[in-house]
Design an enzyme around this catalytic site. Structure first.
Site, mmCIF file in Angstrom:
data_model
loop_
_atom_site.group_PDB
_atom_site.id
_atom_site.type_symbol
_atom_site.label_atom_id
_atom_site.label_comp_id
_atom_site.label_asym_id
_atom_site.label_seq_id
_atom_site.Cartn_x
_atom_site.Cartn_y
_atom_site.Cartn_z
ATOM 1 N N HIS A 82 -34.909 -58.990 21.370
ATOM 2 C CA HIS A 82 -34.628 -58.073 22.482
ATOM 3 C C HIS A 82 -35.580 -58.416 23.619
ATOM 4 O O HIS A 82 -36.309 -59.391 23.586
ATOM 5 C CB HIS A 82 -34.919 -56.632 22.046
ATOM 6 C CG HIS A 82 -33.963 -56.054 21.070
ATOM 7 N ND1 HIS A 82 -32.695 -55.670 21.408
ATOM 8 C CD2 HIS A 82 -34.112 -55.749 19.742
ATOM 9 C CE1 HIS A 82 -32.107 -55.158 20.330
ATOM 10 N NE2 HIS A 82 -32.946 -55.193 19.321
ATOM 11 N N CYS A 89 -29.786 -58.598 17.333
ATOM 12 C CA CYS A 89 -30.155 -57.576 16.378
ATOM 13 C C CYS A 89 -28.964 -56.878 15.716
ATOM 14 O O CYS A 89 -28.294 -57.483 14.899
ATOM 15 C CB CYS A 89 -31.080 -56.574 17.051
ATOM 16 S SG CYS A 89 -32.222 -55.820 15.896
HETATM 17 N N1 GLN Z 1 -30.149 -50.846 13.176
HETATM 18 C C1 GLN Z 1 -30.542 -52.187 12.938
HETATM 19 C C2 GLN Z 1 -31.906 -52.306 12.273
HETATM 20 O O1 GLN Z 1 -32.626 -51.431 12.263
HETATM 21 C C3 GLN Z 1 -30.556 -52.953 14.261
HETATM 22 C C4 GLN Z 1 -31.626 -52.459 15.169
HETATM 23 C C5 GLN Z 1 -31.539 -53.107 16.556
HETATM 24 O O2 GLN Z 1 -30.476 -53.509 17.047
HETATM 25 N N2 GLN Z 1 -32.676 -53.207 17.228
HETATM 26 O O3 GLN Z 1 -32.250 -53.318 11.811
#
Ligand code: GLN
Length: 243
Positions: free
Chosen positions: A191, A94
């Protein structure tokens, strides 16, 4: 041999269970007779790729990505890019995945430059993608995880996706693909954490690390009953709910 795990920004970028990926690497390395250690390389720390056999980089909210992006401008980002080009096995999830490319444009504020190791670009979209994900990967088979991102990622012509989305949104909710593959790097929005529920990826990362150290991957096989049961449970739920 000791497997040296480098956890990039372990204090700043560790959300939605990402720490579980480091624990899975430790567990499956030690369970197969390897010594294994973890070192966090965070804000202001020097990054020496020679210190690590495998790297993990987790996700983070836009706020954390601002400081991490700044920390990677200059020598540190170049060293990480060289390590990726050299084939160091890396799993980036992510927010970490987004900063592997030319950068990430949050919904508000300036674009956050990435390390340009992968030909990908990311920008925040109007909708946050949240839920279980199932993808079909030509390399790893069915993978399950959990997504929570507003970022949309687009792959450049030379970048292969990790897989095709069966349940969820993936890279951008439009092209049907999830993640990216480049040399021994896996980037994805998965995740959960990813590795505890997809042990074949954990073993692949460890196998690549051993190969690079000239140690043939002849270690004892390790059962994955618990991991497989967790995988099946998420798969069943995601297919039932369609998210
Ligand atoms: N901030 C980034 C987004 O919103 C990554 C979010 C995350 O790592 N879950 O896409």
């Amino acid at each position: 041999m000791e497997l040296r795990i480098g956890w990039l920004y372990g204090h700043e970028m560790n959300i939605y269970g990402d720490r579980g990926n480091v624990l899975a690497l430790l567990h499956r390395a030690r369970g197969r007779g390897l010594d294994a250690s973890v070192e966090i390389c965070g804000l202001g720390d020097d990054f020496d790729p020679a210190c690590y056999d495998v790297l993990f980089w987790g996700g983070g909210q836009d706020r954390e990505q601002v400081s991490v992006s700044a920390d990677l401008q200059g020598a540190k980002g170049s060293a990480l890019k060289s390590a990726i080009d050299d084939g160091v096995p890396l799993l980036a999830v992510c927010g970490g995945y987004q900063l592997l490319g030319d950068g990430y444009r949050p919904y508000e504020g300036e674009k956050l430059p990435g390390i340009r190791a992968l030909d990908i670009t990311s920008e925040a979209g109007p909708t946050r993608f949240i839920g279980n994900v199932v993808i079909d990967s030509p390399e790893f088979g069915a993978l399950v995880g959990f997504e929570n991102h507003s970022g949309l990622t687009f792959l450049g012509p030379g970048v292969e996706p990790l897989g095709r989305v069966r349940v969820g949104h993936g890279n951008n909710g439009r092209d049907g693909f999830e993640g990216a593959r480049y040399r021994n790097t896996i980037g994805c929005y998965l995740h959960g954490a990813l590795l505890p529920k997809n042990p074949q990826v954990t073993d692949w990362l460890i196998g690549v690390a051993l190969e690079r150290r000239g140690v043939a991957d002849t270690l004892d096989p390790l059962g994955a009953e618990v991991e497989s049961a967790a995988h099946r449970a998420v798969l069943r739920r995601a297919l039932q709910l369609g998210r």
